[in-house]
Design a protein around this motif. Structure first.
Motif, PDB file in Angstrom:
ATOM      1  N   SER A  28     -79.433-100.407 -85.354  1.00  0.00           N
ATOM      2  CA  SER A  28     -79.368 -99.003 -84.944  1.00  0.00           C
ATOM      3  C   SER A  28     -80.626 -98.201 -85.280  1.00  0.00           C
ATOM      4  CB  SER A  28     -78.129 -98.301 -85.530  1.00  0.00           C
ATOM      5  OG  SER A  28     -78.304 -97.930 -86.876  1.00  0.00           O
ATOM      6  N   SER A  29     -81.665 -98.859 -85.814  1.00  0.00           N
ATOM      7  CA  SER A  29     -82.889 -98.142 -86.169  1.00  0.00           C
ATOM      8  C   SER A  29     -83.815 -98.035 -84.958  1.00  0.00           C
ATOM      9  CB  SER A  29     -83.608 -98.865 -87.305  1.00  0.00           C
ATOM     10  OG  SER A  29     -84.229-100.041 -86.811  1.00  0.00           O
ATOM     11  N   ARG A  30     -84.974 -97.385 -85.162  1.00  0.00           N
ATOM     12  CA  ARG A  30     -85.927 -97.204 -84.064  1.00  0.00           C
ATOM     13  C   ARG A  30     -86.466 -98.515 -83.515  1.00  0.00           C
ATOM     14  NH1 ARG A  30     -89.186 -91.807 -86.109  1.00  0.00           N
ATOM     15  NH2 ARG A  30     -88.366 -92.397 -88.147  1.00  0.00           N
ATOM     16  N   SER A  31     -86.335 -99.594 -84.280  1.00  0.00           N
ATOM     17  CA  SER A  31     -86.764-100.899 -83.763  1.00  0.00           C
ATOM     18  C   SER A  31     -85.925-101.345 -82.574  1.00  0.00           C
ATOM     19  CB  SER A  31     -86.711-101.953 -84.868  1.00  0.00           C
ATOM     20  OG  SER A  31     -85.466-101.947 -85.540  1.00  0.00           O
ATOM     21  N   LEU A  32     -84.810-100.654 -82.324  1.00  0.00           N
ATOM     22  CA  LEU A  32     -84.025-100.957 -81.125  1.00  0.00           C
ATOM     23  C   LEU A  32     -84.824-100.680 -79.855  1.00  0.00           C
ATOM     24  CD1 LEU A  32     -81.367-101.821 -79.838  1.00  0.00           C
ATOM     25  CD2 LEU A  32     -80.505 -99.491 -80.167  1.00  0.00           C
ATOM     26  N   ARG A  33     -85.757 -99.736 -79.909  1.00  0.00           N
ATOM     27  CA  ARG A  33     -86.569 -99.456 -78.716  1.00  0.00           C
ATOM     28  C   ARG A  33     -87.337-100.689 -78.241  1.00  0.00           C
ATOM     29  NH1 ARG A  33     -88.210 -93.901 -81.209  1.00  0.00           N
ATOM     30  NH2 ARG A  33     -87.083 -92.372 -79.934  1.00  0.00           N
ATOM     31  N   PRO A  34     -88.224-101.286 -79.077  1.00  0.00           N
ATOM     32  CA  PRO A  34     -88.931-102.479 -78.590  1.00  0.00           C
ATOM     33  C   PRO A  34     -88.009-103.671 -78.367  1.00  0.00           C
ATOM     34  CG  PRO A  34     -89.478-102.029 -80.888  1.00  0.00           C
ATOM     35  CD  PRO A  34     -88.744-100.836 -80.378  1.00  0.00           C
ATOM     36  N   LEU A  35     -86.936-103.782 -79.133  1.00  0.00           N
ATOM     37  CA  LEU A  35     -85.990-104.867 -78.905  1.00  0.00           C
ATOM     38  C   LEU A  35     -85.368-104.752 -77.521  1.00  0.00           C
ATOM     39  CD1 LEU A  35     -84.489-107.320 -80.039  1.00  0.00           C
ATOM     40  CD2 LEU A  35     -82.814-105.743 -81.036  1.00  0.00           C
ATOM     41  N   TRP A  36     -84.994-103.556 -77.140  1.00  0.00           N
ATOM     42  CA  TRP A  36     -84.441-103.300 -75.806  1.00  0.00           C
ATOM     43  C   TRP A  36     -85.488-103.616 -74.732  1.00  0.00           C
ATOM     44  CZ3 TRP A  36     -82.159 -97.771 -74.468  1.00  0.00           C
ATOM     45  CH2 TRP A  36     -81.584 -97.802 -73.184  1.00  0.00           C
ATOM     46  N   ALA A  37     -86.734-103.197 -74.962  1.00  0.00           N
ATOM     47  CA  ALA A  37     -87.798-103.471 -73.987  1.00  0.00           C
ATOM     48  C   ALA A  37     -88.012-104.972 -73.830  1.00  0.00           C
ATOM     49  CB  ALA A  37     -89.092-102.790 -74.422  1.00  0.00           C
ATOM     50  N   LEU A  38     -88.025-105.706 -74.934  1.00  0.00           N
ATOM     51  CA  LEU A  38     -88.183-107.165 -74.860  1.00  0.00           C
ATOM     52  C   LEU A  38     -87.069-107.800 -74.028  1.00  0.00           C
ATOM     53  CD1 LEU A  38     -89.154-107.753 -78.588  1.00  0.00           C
ATOM     54  CD2 LEU A  38     -90.574-108.441 -76.638  1.00  0.00           C
ATOM     55  N   ALA A  39     -85.845-107.301 -74.202  1.00  0.00           N
ATOM     56  CA  ALA A  39     -84.715-107.843 -73.446  1.00  0.00           C
ATOM     57  C   ALA A  39     -84.825-107.498 -71.973  1.00  0.00           C
ATOM     58  CB  ALA A  39     -83.409-107.314 -74.027  1.00  0.00           C
ATOM     59  N   GLU A  40     -85.186-106.257 -71.666  1.00  0.00           N
ATOM     60  CA  GLU A  40     -85.338-105.849 -70.258  1.00  0.00           C
ATOM     61  C   GLU A  40     -86.429-106.670 -69.568  1.00  0.00           C
ATOM     62  OE1 GLU A  40     -83.692-103.682 -68.369  1.00  0.00           O
ATOM     63  OE2 GLU A  40     -82.613-102.356 -69.755  1.00  0.00           O
ATOM     64  N   MET A  41     -87.496-106.983 -70.309  1.00  0.00           N
ATOM     65  CA  MET A  41     -88.624-107.719 -69.743  1.00  0.00           C
ATOM     66  C   MET A  41     -88.407-109.224 -69.749  1.00  0.00           C
ATOM     67  SD  MET A  41     -91.688-105.459 -71.485  1.00  0.00           S
ATOM     68  CE  MET A  41     -93.030-106.285 -70.614  1.00  0.00           C
ATOM     69  N   ARG A  42     -87.332-109.670 -70.413  1.00  0.00           N
ATOM     70  CA  ARG A  42     -86.988-111.089 -70.497  1.00  0.00           C
ATOM     71  C   ARG A  42     -88.130-111.911 -71.093  1.00  0.00           C
ATOM     72  NH1 ARG A  42     -83.509-112.136 -64.875  1.00  0.00           N
ATOM     73  NH2 ARG A  42     -82.050-110.403 -65.202  1.00  0.00           N
ATOM     74  N   LEU A  43     -88.741-111.353 -72.121  1.00  0.00           N
ATOM     75  CA  LEU A  43     -89.813-112.059 -72.812  1.00  0.00           C
ATOM     76  C   LEU A  43     -89.229-112.972 -73.884  1.00  0.00           C
ATOM     77  CD1 LEU A  43     -92.424-109.182 -73.285  1.00  0.00           C
ATOM     78  CD2 LEU A  43     -92.452-111.009 -71.569  1.00  0.00           C
ATOM     79  N   ASP A  44     -89.945-114.022 -74.188  1.00  0.00           N
ATOM     80  CA  ASP A  44     -89.564-114.925 -75.267  1.00  0.00           C
ATOM     81  C   ASP A  44     -90.148-114.373 -76.568  1.00  0.00           C
ATOM     82  OD1 ASP A  44     -88.513-117.088 -76.584  1.00  0.00           O
ATOM     83  OD2 ASP A  44     -90.135-118.462 -76.011  1.00  0.00           O
TER      84      ASP A  44
END
Length: 230
Positions: free
Chosen positions: A12-28
């Motif tokens: 639930s911290s601000r690190s959710l932002r890049p985590l969400w972006a990584l998932a949307e971009m389907r990056l490994d």
């Protein structure tokens, strides 16, 4: 051997932002889950990030600590359709929402959270919580107006600007501030947080978390709340 991007994340911290972006971009990528706040519950993390904050992100020699900056780095380096090119008419708006999301919308909420739940009982302050609750709601006015005629913030599609701003609304919801949202802002937050990539990554780290923000009882008699002067 290819070195994958790596993200250190607390639930639930601000690190959710890049985590969400990584998932949307389907990056490994590699993910390290930490309890919140990691500098208290996992002190060896300070050897990795002396600030003791999340996110912390690496990509080869690259090291980054700012959630919206990491999102911008990802779209600039790896491409895809979550960014807005500088030639687009909405590019200035895109940049403004990225920085607005943290400096204007998330910052006051961190003080609401700190002085209602994180500080020791004797240091909690109803006055600070109420001041910064009002600050946050006043800073929502531009977003409220912007969303009257838009599904997304810019370029008529989902971008990392939506990720960055939607996280601020997600945090506000966890604190109980969504009860003050306008209908269009509430609907926008619900749309963004219904995306499959968000639903995939939002629960990550919940089991390791030793703290989860709780809705603050806004609207109650402040004299009865923790930290009230007697």
């Amino acid at each position: 051997m290819t070195i994958k991007p790596k993200l250190w994340h607390c639930y639930s911290s601000r690190s959710l932002r890049p985590l969400w972006a990584l998932a949307e971009m389907r990056l490994d990528y590699d993910l390290e889950l930490l309890p919140f706040p990691p500098r208290m519950f996992q002190p060896d993390y300070l050897d990795i990030n002396p600030l003791g904050t999340v996110p912390f992100f690496t990509d080869g020699p690259v090291e980054m600590t700012e959630s919206t900056g990491i999102c911008l780095y990802l779209v600039e380096k790896y491409g895809g359709d979550l960014g807005v090119p500088s030639s687009h008419p909405d590019y200035p708006d895109y940049l403004n929402w990225l920085f607005h999301s943290d400096a204007t919308l998330t910052f006051p909420q961190t003080l609401v959270l700190r002085y209602s739940q994180l500080e020791p009982e004797e240091r909690r302050s109803v006055a600070i919580v109420e001041d910064y609750r009002r600050w946050f709601l006043a800073r929502l006015k531009r977003l409220d107006q912007h969303l009257l005629s838009r599904e997304y913030l810019c370029a008529q599609r989902f971008t990392i600007a939506d990720i960055s701003v939607a996280y601020a609304l997600y945090l506000a919801t966890g604190l109980g501030l969504d009860q003050f949202f306008t209908p269009q802002t509430k609907a926008y937050a619900e749309r963004m947080c219904s995306r499959p990539a968000f639903l995939q990554v939002e629960p990550l780290g919940a089991e390791q978390s030793l703290f989860t923000p709780q809705p603050y009882p806004f609207g109650m008699d402040f004299d009865s709340l923790p930290g009230a002067k007697k």
